[in-house]
Write a protein that holds these residues in place. Sequence first.
Motif, short mmCIF file in Angstrom:
data_model
loop_
_atom_site.label_atom_id
_atom_site.label_comp_id
_atom_site.label_asym_id
_atom_site.label_seq_id
_atom_site.Cartn_x
_atom_site.Cartn_y
_atom_site.Cartn_z
N GLY A 24 0.85 -1.31 0.02
CA GLY A 24 -0.11 -0.01 0.00
C GLY A 24 0.76 1.23 -0.17
N LEU A 25 1.99 1.36 1.00
CA LEU A 25 2.73 2.31 0.89
C LEU A 25 3.53 2.74 -0.57
N GLY A 26 3.65 1.35 -1.37
CA GLY A 26 4.23 1.59 -2.64
C GLY A 26 3.34 2.38 -3.58
N GLN A 27 1.81 2.11 -3.40
CA GLN A 27 1.24 2.77 -4.22
C GLN A 27 1.28 4.33 -4.06
N ALA A 28 1.50 4.95 -2.79
CA ALA A 28 1.71 6.23 -2.48
C ALA A 28 3.08 7.01 -2.85
N LEU A 29 4.04 5.98 -2.55
CA LEU A 29 5.25 6.54 -3.09
C LEU A 29 5.59 6.67 -4.57
N ALA A 30 4.68 5.82 -5.18
CA ALA A 30 4.81 5.85 -6.59
C ALA A 30 4.17 6.94 -7.44
N LEU A 31 3.48 8.05 -6.57
CA LEU A 31 3.00 9.38 -6.91
C LEU A 31 3.92 10.33 -6.84
N ALA A 32 3.90 11.51 -7.39
CA ALA A 32 4.69 12.57 -7.25
C ALA A 32 4.93 12.86 -5.50
N PRO A 33 6.33 13.17 -5.41
CA PRO A 33 7.35 13.77 -6.25
C PRO A 33 8.26 12.66 -7.10
N ALA A 34 8.23 11.22 -6.56
CA ALA A 34 9.11 10.42 -7.27
C ALA A 34 8.36 9.83 -8.52
N SER A 35 7.11 9.80 -8.68
CA SER A 35 6.47 9.60 -10.06
C SER A 35 7.24 8.23 -10.67
N LEU A 36 6.59 6.97 -9.94
CA LEU A 36 7.19 5.96 -10.55
C LEU A 36 6.43 4.98 -10.77
N PRO A 37 5.79 4.76 -12.09
CA PRO A 37 4.71 4.06 -12.36
C PRO A 37 5.00 2.59 -12.36
N TRP A 419 -1.86 25.62 3.40
CA TRP A 419 -2.53 24.80 4.44
C TRP A 419 -1.72 23.60 4.74
N PHE A 420 -0.95 23.18 3.91
CA PHE A 420 -0.08 21.91 3.85
C PHE A 420 1.40 21.88 4.03
N GLY A 421 1.91 23.27 4.37
CA GLY A 421 3.24 23.43 4.47
C GLY A 421 3.98 22.94 3.43
N ARG A 422 5.36 22.64 3.67
CA ARG A 422 6.37 22.17 2.56
C ARG A 422 6.28 20.53 2.23
N SER A 423 5.06 20.18 2.37
CA SER A 423 4.75 18.65 2.12
C SER A 423 4.82 18.25 0.48
N VAL A 424 4.46 16.85 0.27
CA VAL A 424 4.35 16.54 -0.99
C VAL A 424 2.96 16.95 -1.67
N ALA A 425 2.32 17.35 -0.85
CA ALA A 425 1.06 18.13 -1.55
C ALA A 425 1.19 18.92 -2.79
N VAL A 426 2.18 19.54 -2.58
CA VAL A 426 2.77 20.58 -3.68
C VAL A 426 2.77 19.81 -4.90
N PRO A 427 3.82 18.96 -5.13
CA PRO A 427 4.19 18.21 -6.35
C PRO A 427 2.98 17.09 -6.67
N GLN A 428 2.33 16.84 -5.68
CA GLN A 428 1.08 15.88 -6.12
C GLN A 428 0.03 16.81 -6.78
N HIS A 429 -0.29 17.88 -6.30
CA HIS A 429 -1.12 18.75 -6.99
C HIS A 429 -0.75 19.21 -8.35
N LEU A 430 0.67 19.50 -8.71
CA LEU A 430 0.97 19.50 -9.94
C LEU A 430 0.91 18.28 -10.65
N GLN A 431 1.10 17.11 -10.30
CA GLN A 431 0.94 15.98 -11.21
C GLN A 431 -0.53 15.80 -11.69
N ILE A 432 -1.52 15.91 -10.75
CA ILE A 432 -2.89 16.04 -10.94
C ILE A 432 -3.19 16.86 -11.97
#
Length: 523
Positions: A24-37, A419-432
Amino acid sequence: MSPSPALAAPWPSRLTAPAAVLCGLGQALALAPASLPGLQLLSLAGLLLLVVAGRAGTGRAAWLGLLAGTGWMAGSFWWLYISMHDYGGLAAPLAALAVLALAAALALLPAAALALWQRARCGLPVPDAVLFAALWLFIELARGEWFTGFPWGASGYAHTDGVLATAAPWLGVYGVGAVAAGLAAWFAGESAAWLSGGRERRIALLLSALVLGAAGWAPAWRGHDFTVAGTRLSVSLLQGNVSQDEKFSAERLPEALDWHLQTLLAAQTDLVVAPETAIPLLPAQLPEGLWQTLTAQVARSDRHVLVGVPLGDFERGYTNSVAGLGPAGTPPYRYDKHHLVPFGEFVPRGFRWFVDAMHIPLGDFTRGPLIAPPFRVKGVAVAPNICYEDLFGEELAARFVGAPEDVPGVLANVSNIAWFGRSVAVPQHLQISRMRTLELQRPMLRATNTGATVVIDHRGEVRHALPAHRRGVLVGEVEARTGLTPYAVWAGRLGLWPAWAFALVTIVWRLRRRSLGIRFDTH
């Protein structure tokens, strides 16, 4: 062809639970910023192999799905803790518990999918892969639409930079995720058959491994252009970098407001875009005459301006909006956010106590229309959307079915995810946002408070970018597009119903075959 026999020995049960969490964590880590299909495919295939190789019953499969789903969800949006604790004032244990509870609740969907798949599968890799693709599509649609929807972290986003992104203009992000799920299930089925002693299946296993490897690690290929180039616009995108705890402070507010206003007036491009709530006060709450002065100065120029500002009044309700200003003769423009964020912008029934505990300002907004007119800039139809709205590609697609002159040539997202500081929310939203450009083949302008402020072209590539968490102005150029992708056509007219229909028909068909005892073998 007959189903593969059971494995000679059960998978070590003491390892399956932690392995499921890691998958399950692998599903999350595959998202941005790593972007690992490739990681997304392998972790999902690994989870399915745990179910098959461990001889899991229905209950055990559900338990593994719950563990993996909780890891996936919590790993994807753990940063909600920041908004609730750091800025909302919720006690740390309660904030952590709230994130974990939301993750576990959403994990009930993959738990149900794995349980049903284990119960209904026939043991043949290809039919089982089709069934799992349909089940995976169903649960991702459910998460994206039920209870206003929360599709953040959908598996298809991991493939934004992969080969499967070629399917985005045809199928959308949920279709990409379903294709990935089918490939993962096919590989897991072939692997299980080989492990069980079916050595004659070596060629099939090798083929599935090659396809999985190509889907996960081959260079990205964007496929066919369904749209054609149109007018080019010069743009200026503002990034104020105002911390959320300072946004409404008496000490910081005047300086931040002055910077946004002075900067947008100084810009010399065709279009200037300021982020969500760049002006955090109602026009009536600004210093006397300030809004009128801003409007007048823009009217005397040749620039167009989109700026995030709350609008409305007590009687008619308040809206999270984008105001459009332009040269003299430009009609007044207003876009009101349609898809509101639960707890942040509206309070679900029965949860007022929770929002009060978090002390979030501007808690209740009125919803705008689904299909809103575009803002016209030198003949180009620019369609704004606000923050969270670009998670819902089907809602953006609904704007592509109106009169030809109202079909957007450019999309513009204004956001504030401080609202989400310097978290991965920023690159994840860009990926979206990049996935939306692939689905609709329209460029996206992103003017954000803290990042990512970028210009994305119609093929999902970032053409201009500002570093995140810095104040600045991004000056660049965007090329409008005309024409429609297949996804824009069917999702714009029918929403996600075709995807729902495919998932439901496939699942019911397979379950019925199972209940009637119909086999897939050819002997």
